[in-house]
Design a protein around this motif. Structure first.
Motif, mmCIF file in Angstrom:
data_model
loop_
_atom_site.group_PDB
_atom_site.id
_atom_site.type_symbol
_atom_site.label_atom_id
_atom_site.label_comp_id
_atom_site.label_asym_id
_atom_site.label_seq_id
_atom_site.Cartn_x
_atom_site.Cartn_y
_atom_site.Cartn_z
ATOM 1 N N ARG A 385 0.872 -1.168 0.000
ATOM 2 C CA ARG A 385 0.000 0.000 0.000
ATOM 3 C C ARG A 385 0.910 1.219 0.000
ATOM 4 N NH1 ARG A 385 -5.154 1.761 0.878
ATOM 5 N NH2 ARG A 385 -5.326 3.854 1.781
ATOM 6 N N ILE A 386 1.038 1.844 -1.162
ATOM 7 C CA ILE A 386 1.995 2.932 -1.330
ATOM 8 C C ILE A 386 1.323 4.127 -1.997
ATOM 9 C CG2 ILE A 386 4.152 3.627 -2.454
ATOM 10 C CD1 ILE A 386 5.062 0.733 -2.311
ATOM 11 N N THR A 387 1.471 5.271 -1.375
ATOM 12 C CA THR A 387 1.005 6.512 -1.965
ATOM 13 C C THR A 387 2.221 7.293 -2.450
ATOM 14 O OG1 THR A 387 -0.911 6.604 -0.495
ATOM 15 C CG2 THR A 387 -0.253 8.658 -1.581
ATOM 16 N N ASP A 426 -1.884 -4.987 -5.184
ATOM 17 C CA ASP A 426 -1.219 -3.860 -4.535
ATOM 18 C C ASP A 426 -2.090 -2.610 -4.598
ATOM 19 O OD1 ASP A 426 1.175 -5.249 -3.898
ATOM 20 O OD2 ASP A 426 1.835 -5.043 -5.974
ATOM 21 N N GLU A 427 -1.988 -1.789 -3.555
ATOM 22 C CA GLU A 427 -2.755 -0.549 -3.471
ATOM 23 C C GLU A 427 -1.809 0.627 -3.705
ATOM 24 O OE1 GLU A 427 -4.908 -0.433 0.221
ATOM 25 O OE2 GLU A 427 -5.425 -2.562 0.095
ATOM 26 N N ILE A 428 -2.054 1.368 -4.767
ATOM 27 C CA ILE A 428 -1.176 2.485 -5.140
ATOM 28 C C ILE A 428 -2.033 3.724 -5.387
ATOM 29 C CG2 ILE A 428 0.646 3.270 -6.681
ATOM 30 C CD1 ILE A 428 1.389 0.725 -5.255
ATOM 31 N N GLY A 429 -1.574 4.870 -4.891
ATOM 32 C CA GLY A 429 -2.271 6.125 -5.115
ATOM 33 C C GLY A 429 -1.318 7.214 -5.566
ATOM 34 N N LEU A 430 -1.868 8.355 -5.999
ATOM 35 C CA LEU A 430 -1.036 9.436 -6.539
ATOM 36 C C LEU A 430 -1.540 10.798 -6.097
ATOM 37 C CD1 LEU A 430 1.283 10.235 -8.538
ATOM 38 C CD2 LEU A 430 -0.499 10.371 -10.310
ATOM 39 N N TRP A 431 -0.634 11.608 -5.545
ATOM 40 C CA TRP A 431 -0.891 13.011 -5.230
ATOM 41 C C TRP A 431 0.126 13.850 -6.020
ATOM 42 C CZ3 TRP A 431 -1.814 14.357 0.623
ATOM 43 C CH2 TRP A 431 -2.724 13.445 1.181
ATOM 44 N N LYS A 432 -0.210 15.127 -6.209
ATOM 45 C CA LYS A 432 0.794 16.069 -6.695
ATOM 46 C C LYS A 432 0.760 17.292 -5.792
ATOM 47 C CE LYS A 432 -1.838 18.814 -10.091
ATOM 48 N NZ LYS A 432 -1.867 19.270 -11.508
ATOM 49 N N TYR A 490 1.409 12.014 5.059
ATOM 50 C CA TYR A 490 1.795 11.006 6.037
ATOM 51 C C TYR A 490 0.653 10.726 7.012
ATOM 52 C CZ TYR A 490 4.699 8.141 9.010
ATOM 53 O OH TYR A 490 5.213 7.073 9.701
ATOM 54 N N ARG A 491 -0.042 11.777 7.401
ATOM 55 C CA ARG A 491 -1.191 11.591 8.297
ATOM 56 C C ARG A 491 -2.237 10.686 7.640
ATOM 57 N NH1 ARG A 491 -2.299 16.847 9.649
ATOM 58 N NH2 ARG A 491 -1.160 16.682 11.624
ATOM 59 N N GLU A 492 -2.481 10.887 6.341
ATOM 60 C CA GLU A 492 -3.448 10.059 5.620
ATOM 61 C C GLU A 492 -2.957 8.622 5.479
ATOM 62 O OE1 GLU A 492 -6.484 8.463 3.395
ATOM 63 O OE2 GLU A 492 -6.435 10.275 4.643
ATOM 64 N N ASN A 503 3.379 -0.983 3.910
ATOM 65 C CA ASN A 503 2.873 0.375 3.749
ATOM 66 C C ASN A 503 4.033 1.358 3.632
ATOM 67 O OD1 ASN A 503 -0.357 0.550 4.832
ATOM 68 N ND2 ASN A 503 0.788 -1.281 5.384
ATOM 69 N N ALA A 504 3.909 2.315 2.738
ATOM 70 C CA ALA A 504 4.951 3.330 2.590
ATOM 71 C C ALA A 504 4.386 4.568 1.919
ATOM 72 C CB ALA A 504 6.128 2.786 1.780
#
Length: 589
Positions: A385-387, A426-432, A490-492, A503-504
C-alpha cells in the motif's frame, strides 16, 4: 611479525582475490572423502565438533559460523587440522564449526545480536551477505579476507522434465528457461526465497537483468517474479524437499511439487550423492553464464580478536587452499579454482556435455541490479500500500542535462516503469503538490490509494493511475509546498494503514520548501514522530531529484518515520531508488 602476516606455511587460498586463480588438477571424489563427510554431518547438525586431548594447553580456538552447504567440508578440514597437528605460530588449531543459515547470521550481525563471544569467523555462501553487512554502519563489522570455494548456479531438473526439454543437447538462456516455466506445464520451477537464499537472489538477478532487455521487459519481469514467488521455499535445503518423492516417475505427479529448481552445482552434487539409482537430478547450465556462490571467509569484529585468533583463522583459511584442503572441498562438491572445471564433479552433479559447464562464470552482479531484483521481489511477494506524492512545482519543467526532456517528463517515465512492477493486489495512489492547488491546500489527491485491479468505470485503478501519471505537468510559477504536503500525506497514510501489507509513502521533490506560510521543518519532524507507530509502520521514502533538492533535508524528514532519504541526479533513477528503499524499509519493519 605483523598481525595479518600468515603464520607457519604461508599460502593463499586458491580462491582468494587475485587476477587469475592458480590451476590444479581436478578433484576426484573418493570413498574415503565421502565417508569422512558422512561421519561429520552429525557433528555439524549438533552444533560443535570437539577435538581430543593431544593439543590441550597449546591450541588456539577459532569458531566459525558457516553456511550449511559448506559446513561439513569445514568440519572435515578442522578434523584434518587436528589429526595432523596443523599449527599457527607453534600452537595447534582448535577449529569449531557451526552450521548457520547466512541470512540468520546476517540478521544477527545487523542487530548486533551476535556478541563478541559467538564466532570469530563467518563463511556465508556468497559475497552478497558480506556486502549487506559492510554497507550497514549499524551492523557488527566484518572483514573479508578471501574466498575459499565456489560453485555455479544452474537449473536442476528431474529426469523426465529434463528429457522433455532436450537435456543435455539443448541449451537455454536464463529467460528461455523462465519463459518455459511460465508458458507450459513442462517445467514447474522453484527457488529459494531471494530474501534468504543467495542462490535464489543470484538467479533472480540474472533473470531480471536479461528480461529487462526484452520487449515489454518490466511487465515480463513482474509476471516472471510473481510466478516464481508461488514456488519458493525459505532456504535451499527446504527447496530440495519440494521435489517429487520419486524422481524416476515419468508422470506429471503432484502439481504442488517442483520439477526444476534454481540450485547450485554443489547442492545438486550432494543431492545426487545420496539419491537412489534413477533419482539423480540433471543440471542445465544457462548458456548466457552462470553466477557463482563464492564462499567468502570473513573475520567478525576484527578489532576484538586477539592476534592469536586472527592469525589462527588465517592459517585455517590457507589450509583450505592447500592440496589437502582442496581435496576435502572438492570431495564435498565445491570448485576450488576459478578457471578449471572438475569433470567428475560435474558428472556427479548431473551435468553433461554439451551443457556449457566449463564456460567462464557470469560477471558478478552489480549492487544496483541485486538491489533492484530484491526490491522487486519484496513488492511481489507481499502486497503493498503505497502513496506516491510528486512535486509539480515550476522547477520540474527544467531540462535534464544531456537530454531534451524535462525533469517532469523523465519522472513520469520512471513512475510508469515502477507501476508495471506492482500486482493487481497492490494498493497504489497518486498526489501532486506545489502551493494552493486545492483551495488553501498545497496538494491535490489525483488518484486515491486503492487496489490496482479494482474496476474504475471502463478500466482499472492501474489504468486510472497510468493516465494520471501521463497527465502530470509542472505548475507555471508554482513554488514547492513540501512541508504541509508531507505532513498531510503522512497523516493520511497512517490513518488508512493496510494491515498485512507493506505500507509506505513516497515523496518526490526537486527543491526545498518554498511556502512561507507552512509549518517549520522542526515542527514537521516533531509531528511525524508523533504519528509514527511501530506496530503500524509507514516508512517515508523521500527522493531529492536534481541539484536544487536538499538531500540532508529529505533524509532528516524521512528518518523521523523510520524511512530513508535519497539524492539522485537523474529522474530516470527513481525506479531503482524506490526498489532499493523498499528493501531497506522492509528489513527494518
Amino acid at each position: 611479525m605483523g598481525r595479518h602476516s600468515l603464520p607457519d606455511r604461508p599460502r593463499r587460498s586458491a580462491l582468494a582475490p587475485r587476477p587469475r586463480a592458480r590451476r590444479r588438477n581436478a578433484a576426484i571424489v573418493t570413498a574415503t572423502v565421502l565417508a569422512v563427510a558422512a561421519s561429520t554431518v552429525a557433528a555439524v547438525q549438533g552444533g560443535l565438533l570437539s577435538f581430543g586431548s593431544s593439543c590441550q594447553g597449546g591450541e588456539v580456538r577459532v569458531r566459525i559460523a558457516a553456511a550449511p552447504a559448506i559446513a561439513p567440508a569445514l568440519v572435515s578440514a578442522a578434523d584434518h587440522a587436528h589429526r595432523h597437528e596443523v599449527t599457527s605460530d607453534g600452537r595447534c588449531l582448535d577449529v569449531r564449526v557451526t552450521a548457520r543459515e547466512a541470512y540468520q547470521v546476517a540478521d544477527a550481525l545487523r542487530s548486533k545480536a551476535t556478541s563478541g563471544t559467538d564466532f570469530e569467523v563467518w563463511v556465508p555462501d556468497s559475497d552478497l551477505w558480506v556486502h549487506q553487512i559492510t554497507a550497514d554502519a549499524r551492523a557488527e563489522p566484518v572483514t573479508q579476507v578471501g574466498n575459499i570455494a565456489s560453485t555455479p548456479v544452474g537449473v536442476a531438473v528431474i529426469p523426465s522434465a529434463a528429457k522433455s526439454l532436450g537435456w543435455p543437447s539443448k541449451t537455454y538462456t536464463w529467460t528461455e528457461l523462465a519463459d518455459t516455466a511460465m508458458t507450459s506445464d513442462r517445467l514447474r520451477l522453484g527457488a529459494g526465497d531471494p530474501a534468504r537464499s543467495a542462490t535464489g537472489l543470484l538467479a533472480l538477478t540474472r533473470l531480471t537483468d536479461a528480461a529487462e532487455r526484452a520487449k515489454d521487459g518490466d511487465t515480463r519481469v513482474a509476471a516472471m517474479t510473481r510466478a516464481l514467488s508461488q514456488r519458493t521455499a525459505e532456504t535451499d535445503r527446504r527447496l530440495l524437499a519440494t521435489l517429487p518423492r520419486d524422481l524416476s516417475d515419468t508422470e506429471q505427479g503432484d502439481p504442488q511439487r517442483n520439477q526444476a529448481l534454481f540450485l547450485s552445482e554443489q547442492a545438486a552434487f550432494a543431492y545426487n550423492a545420496e539419491a537412489d539409482s534413477g533419482d539423480d537430478l540433471d543440471l542445465f547450465y544457462p548458456e548466457d553464464g552462470s553466477p557463482r556462490l563464492d564462499y567468502p571467509f570473513a573475520l567478525i569484529d576484527e578489532n576484538r580478536l586477539t592476534t592469536d585468533q586472527s592469525r589462527a583463522a588465517l592459517r585455517f583459511m590457507t589450509l583450505l587452499g592447500e592440496a589437502d584442503g582442496r581435496e576435502i572441498l572438492g570431495g564435498h562438491g565445491f570448485r576450488t579454482a576459478w578457471d578449471e572445471t572438475p569433470e567428475a564433479l560435474v558428472t556427479q552433479a548431473g551435468g553433461r556435455s554439451p551443457q556449457p559447464y566449463g564456460e567462464t562464470a557470469a560477471a558478478p552482479a552489480r549492487e544496483k541490479d541485486v538491489q533492484e531484483a530484491l526490491g522487486l521481489w519484496t513488492i511481489t511477494v507481499q502486497s503493498d500500500r503505497i502513496t506516491t506524492v510528486v512535486d509539480a512545482s515550476a522547477s520540474m519543467a527544467k531540462p535534464v542535462p544531456g537530454t531534451d526532456r524535462s525533469r517532469m517528463d523523465v519522472t513520469k517515465a520512471s513512475l510508469v516503469q515502477a507501476l508495471a512492477t506492482f500486482t493487481a493486489d497492490d494498493e497504489i495512489g497518486l498526489w501532486k503538490f506545489s502551493t494552493r492547488l486545492d483551495g488553501n491546500r498545497d496538494y491535490r489527491v489525483l488518484v486515491p490509494t486503492e487496489q490496482l485491479g479494482d474496476r474504475k468505470g471502463d478500466g482499472t485503478q492501474r489504468d486510472k493511475l497510468s493516465a494520471a501519471v501521463r497527465d502530470l505537468e509542472p505548475v507555471p510559477g508554482g513554488p514547492t509546498g513540501l512541508y504541509d504536503t508531507t505532513l498531510a500525506a503522512y497523516r493520511e497514510a497512517v490513518a488508512s494503514y493496510g494491515k498485512g501489507k507493506f505500507n509506505a509513502l513516497v515523496i518526490l521533490t526537486d527543491g526545498v520548501n518554498e511556502d512561507p506560510g507552512s509549518i517549520s521543518r522542526s515542527r514537521l519532524i516533531t509531528e511525524l514522530r508523533k504519528l509514527t507507530d511501530p506496530d503500524r509502520p509507514v516508512p517515508l521514502i523521500a527522493i531529492a531529484v536534481g541539484p536544487d533538492a536538499d538531500k540532508d533535508e529529505v533524509d532528516q524528514i524521512a528518518k523521523a518515520t523510520g524511512g530513508s532519504g535519497h539524492q539522485i541526479s537523474d529522474p530516470a533513477q527513481i525506479h531503482s531508488v524506490i526498489l532499493k528503499a523498499i528493501v531497506q524499509a522492509a528489513r527494518q519493519s
